[in-house]
Motif scaffolding. Structure first.
Motif, PDB file in Angstrom:
ATOM      1  N   ALA A 163       1.419  28.696 -31.783  1.00 26.83           N
ATOM      2  CA  ALA A 163       0.465  28.315 -30.730  1.00 26.83           C
ATOM      3  C   ALA A 163      -0.960  28.733 -31.052  1.00 26.83           C
ATOM      4  O   ALA A 163      -1.909  28.216 -30.476  1.00 26.83           O
ATOM      5  CB  ALA A 163       0.882  28.944 -29.402  1.00 26.83           C
ATOM      6  N   SER A 164      -1.114  29.680 -31.978  1.00 25.15           N
ATOM      7  CA  SER A 164      -2.454  30.252 -32.189  1.00 25.15           C
ATOM      8  C   SER A 164      -3.084  29.795 -33.503  1.00 25.15           C
ATOM      9  O   SER A 164      -2.390  29.325 -34.400  1.00 25.15           O
ATOM     10  CB  SER A 164      -2.364  31.783 -32.146  1.00 25.15           C
ATOM     11  OG  SER A 164      -1.450  32.228 -33.118  1.00 25.15           O
ATOM     12  N   GLY A 221       1.882  23.587 -25.319  1.00 29.38           N
ATOM     13  CA  GLY A 221       1.976  24.388 -26.546  1.00 29.38           C
ATOM     14  C   GLY A 221       1.236  25.707 -26.514  1.00 29.38           C
ATOM     15  O   GLY A 221       0.904  26.259 -27.571  1.00 29.38           O
ATOM     16  N   PHE A 222       0.965  26.223 -25.311  1.00 28.12           N
ATOM     17  CA  PHE A 222       0.363  27.563 -25.228  1.00 28.12           C
ATOM     18  C   PHE A 222       1.425  28.605 -25.582  1.00 28.12           C
ATOM     19  O   PHE A 222       2.619  28.373 -25.393  1.00 28.12           O
ATOM     20  CB  PHE A 222      -0.170  27.829 -23.812  1.00 28.12           C
ATOM     21  CG  PHE A 222      -1.386  27.015 -23.467  1.00 28.12           C
ATOM     22  CD1 PHE A 222      -2.623  27.330 -24.013  1.00 28.12           C
ATOM     23  CD2 PHE A 222      -1.298  25.925 -22.607  1.00 28.12           C
ATOM     24  CE1 PHE A 222      -3.752  26.571 -23.705  1.00 28.12           C
ATOM     25  CE2 PHE A 222      -2.413  25.167 -22.289  1.00 28.12           C
ATOM     26  CZ  PHE A 222      -3.644  25.487 -22.846  1.00 28.12           C
ATOM     27  N   GLY A 223       0.992  29.762 -26.051  1.00 35.74           N
ATOM     28  CA  GLY A 223       1.926  30.812 -26.445  1.00 35.74           C
ATOM     29  C   GLY A 223       2.390  31.624 -25.248  1.00 35.74           C
ATOM     30  O   GLY A 223       2.082  31.298 -24.098  1.00 35.74           O
ATOM     31  N   SER A 267       8.818  29.672 -20.840  1.00 33.12           N
ATOM     32  CA  SER A 267       8.109  30.822 -21.408  1.00 33.12           C
ATOM     33  C   SER A 267       8.314  32.062 -20.531  1.00 33.12           C
ATOM     34  O   SER A 267       8.525  33.161 -21.047  1.00 33.12           O
ATOM     35  CB  SER A 267       6.615  30.500 -21.550  1.00 33.12           C
ATOM     36  OG  SER A 267       6.103  30.070 -20.308  1.00 33.12           O
ATOM     37  N   MET A 325       2.366  23.911 -18.785  1.00 40.57           N
ATOM     38  CA  MET A 325       1.781  24.931 -19.673  1.00 40.57           C
ATOM     39  C   MET A 325       2.606  25.042 -20.958  1.00 40.57           C
ATOM     40  O   MET A 325       2.058  25.089 -22.062  1.00 40.57           O
ATOM     41  CB  MET A 325       1.769  26.281 -18.929  1.00 40.57           C
ATOM     42  CG  MET A 325       1.358  27.477 -19.754  1.00 40.57           C
ATOM     43  SD  MET A 325       1.410  29.005 -18.777  1.00 40.57           S
ATOM     44  CE  MET A 325       3.176  29.337 -18.752  1.00 40.57           C
ATOM     45  N   ASP A 326       3.919  25.057 -20.804  1.00 36.24           N
ATOM     46  CA  ASP A 326       4.792  25.149 -21.984  1.00 36.24           C
ATOM     47  C   ASP A 326       4.683  23.879 -22.831  1.00 36.24           C
ATOM     48  O   ASP A 326       4.654  23.944 -24.058  1.00 36.24           O
ATOM     49  CB  ASP A 326       6.245  25.387 -21.562  1.00 36.24           C
ATOM     50  CG  ASP A 326       6.452  26.778 -20.955  1.00 36.24           C
ATOM     51  OD1 ASP A 326       5.535  27.613 -21.075  1.00 36.24           O
ATOM     52  OD2 ASP A 326       7.527  27.016 -20.371  1.00 36.24           O
ATOM     53  N   ARG A 341       6.928  31.455 -32.110  1.00 41.52           N
ATOM     54  CA  ARG A 341       6.329  30.462 -31.207  1.00 41.52           C
ATOM     55  C   ARG A 341       4.866  30.806 -30.931  1.00 41.52           C
ATOM     56  O   ARG A 341       4.011  29.922 -30.858  1.00 41.52           O
ATOM     57  CB  ARG A 341       7.104  30.407 -29.890  1.00 41.52           C
ATOM     58  CG  ARG A 341       8.489  29.828 -30.058  1.00 41.52           C
ATOM     59  CD  ARG A 341       9.244  29.894 -28.756  1.00 41.52           C
ATOM     60  NE  ARG A 341       8.773  28.916 -27.809  1.00 41.52           N
ATOM     61  CZ  ARG A 341       9.294  27.698 -27.656  1.00 41.52           C
ATOM     62  NH1 ARG A 341      10.307  27.333 -28.389  1.00 41.52           N
ATOM     63  NH2 ARG A 341       8.804  26.859 -26.791  1.00 41.52           N
ATOM     64  N   ASN A 342       4.596  32.102 -30.787  1.00 44.50           N
ATOM     65  CA  ASN A 342       3.211  32.514 -30.535  1.00 44.50           C
ATOM     66  C   ASN A 342       2.332  32.252 -31.750  1.00 44.50           C
ATOM     67  O   ASN A 342       1.165  31.890 -31.623  1.00 44.50           O
ATOM     68  CB  ASN A 342       3.166  33.991 -30.129  1.00 44.50           C
ATOM     69  CG  ASN A 342       3.720  34.200 -28.731  1.00 44.50           C
ATOM     70  OD1 ASN A 342       3.799  33.270 -27.948  1.00 44.50           O
ATOM     71  ND2 ASN A 342       4.131  35.417 -28.424  1.00 44.50           N
TER      72      ASN A 342
END
Lengths: 248, 219
Positions: free
Chosen positions: B85-86, A213-215, B8, A209-210, B81-82
């Motif tokens: 990712a978006s 590149g998911f937040g 994460s 998952m990391d 980082r978020n």
């Protein structure tokens, strides 16, 4: 009464194209149509005018397969709750409405074309442990011979109803996939069959998952609200517990 | 273990752990400040203890500063980082499924950071200067006077009140979120809803009352 609608739809010719919103008008839309049927009618209109039809994902059109997506008027699967886009009906809109239609957006879900996005990142996460290894040589133990509490069975079933549509990622301001991964980890963590590979499963699935590149989850709870199957945030908390149990 | 902390989930739990520590610190800071309304002597005595006790000064204080810096740095790292990712939507209806405070923790956090800079300029730097740089003689009765003097200015009092309002917004989501991040089920976290609201609103409102009390109670 049939409706006349203004549609603003994302058009993008491949992953490297910048893409833009394109305006369409559609007349005589029946409130009994499903949202995808409305797009079918629009595509017929576009084809008759010599244009390129809008690409969008769909398959079962029964809310089971998780193939349809779409971000409608700022919400994953549209304004209704507990449904996928294919179960959304035009009666949820009014005559004269302007409807924004965009693809599910996240860096880990690149656009393939128009409203179709690549959600194979979910498949790669599943490949890292979203299963149990069972010897099917013929002497497999009968699952019914294992005592499982009703509560655990119910919670595992609830987690297993995740159809992997990606609405959780699409609606999360951080594009986090933790609701999806939490559900996939939980459905096995709650059952005896899942215990043998539990530590490897959660470690490997979280690592993938990391890597995709998911937040990161910030507990806004938007994913739970928009999930067509009502997958609970509890699954994220359980994944966190499983992750630490596996690493300590 | 380094793999856990760079994951994460590890970052999320580390963020929650620092939040728990800061919330505990905030509570004890509030209790000490609250005494200033009722008794100048009690406030002086507690402040003198906190300001001179070696365990507080050389063990707890560095841990606190590390906790504050860690929480902010990790907050920025996670936010960046978020963001990476978006992808932004043309039309997004965030209010349909989440609260404003939960979506904007970075902005309430930035307001609190600005306040902490002001707070350090007002109290912490002068305190460090008094004790360790200028080496001025210790006066156990000076703390109450310094506190009251700072709240003479309506601008500073207003800034403190505004900062505590942002603190309340931050805590309204942060309190529950820290429990959920550390693995507490949503059902149990929901039971904490009342405690969460009492803490998130009660502590900042208490700080506001203390600031306004000293502003309007100048001798």
């Amino acid at each position: 009464m049939d409706m006349n609608l203004k549609l603003k739809i994302w058009r993008q010719n491949g992953a490297n194209d910048q893409g833009k919103m394109v305006d369409y008008s559609l007349s005589d839309v029946s409130p009994d149509m499903s949202f995808l049927e409305m797009l079918d009618v629009l595509n017929e209109q576009i084809i008759n005018e010599g244009g390129e039809p809008i690409a969008f994902d769909h398959d079962c059109r029964e809310g089971i397969c998780g193939m349809c997506s779409l971000y409608i008027n700022g919400e994953a699967h549209g304004p209704d709750r507990g449904i996928t886009t294919c179960q959304l009906h035009m009666r949820k809109f009014k005559d004269g409405d302007t409807i924004y239609i965009e693809p599910f957006r996240a860096k880990a879900f690149p656009v393939i074309k128009d409203l179709v996005v690549d959600r194979t990142a979910f498949d790669r996460i599943q490949h890292q442990g979203g299963f149990i290894s069972v010897n099917t040589s013929g002497n497999t133990q009968d699952a019914n011979s294992l005592p499982i509490s009703k509560h655990a069975a119910d919670e595992a079933m609830d987690a297993a109803t995740c159809i992997g549509c990606g609405a959780c990622v699409a609606t999360c301001k951080n594009s986090s996939a933790m609701l999806f991964v939490g559900a996939k980890v939980s459905q096995y963590a709650l059952l005896p069959q899942g215990q043998v590979e539990a530590a490897d499963r959660v470690r490997n699935m979280v690592a993938q998952m990391d890597a995709e590149g998911f937040g990161n989850c910030t507990n806004t709870g938007a994913c739970e609200v928009e999930c067509p199957k009502g997958i609970s945030l509890d699954n994220i908390a359980r994944m966190n517990r499983e992750f630490f149990k596996a690493n300590i | 273990m380094s793999g856990v902390l760079s994951s994460s989930i590890g970052r999320k739990v580390a963020m929650a752990a620092s939040a728990f520590f800061l919330m505990f610190f905030l509570l004890q800071h509030f209790v000490i400040n609250l005494t200033s309304i009722f008794s100048a002597d009690a406030f002086n005595e507690l402040s003198h203890f906190m300001g001179t006790n070696p365990a507080v000064q050389f063990a707890l204080q560095p841990v606190l500063i590390f906790g504050v810096v860690f929480h902010f740095v990790m907050g920025f790292v996670l936010e960046l980082r978020n963001k990476q990712a978006s992808v932004k939507y043309v039309k997004n209806n965030g209010a349909a499924n989440s609260t404003w405070v939960s979506r904007n923790m970075i902005y309430s956090g930035l307001a609190i950071l600005a306040f902490i800079v002001l707070h350090f300029i007002d109290f912490w730097f002068p305190e460090i200067n008094h004790k360790y740089i200028a080496n001025l003689p210790e006066d156990p009765s000076r703390y109450y006077g310094e506190l009251v003097h700072k709240f003479h200015s309506p601008v500073r009092t207003g800034a403190y009140v505004a900062a505590f309002a942002f603190l309340a917004l931050h805590l309204l989501h942060g309190f529950k979120s820290a429990f959920q991040s550390s693995g507490m089920s949503a059902k149990r976290a929901a039971k904490l809803e009342t405690v969460s609201k009492i803490y998130a609103i009660g502590i900042p409102v208490g700080f506001i009352i203390i600031a306004l009390f000293h502003h309007f109670n100048q001798h």
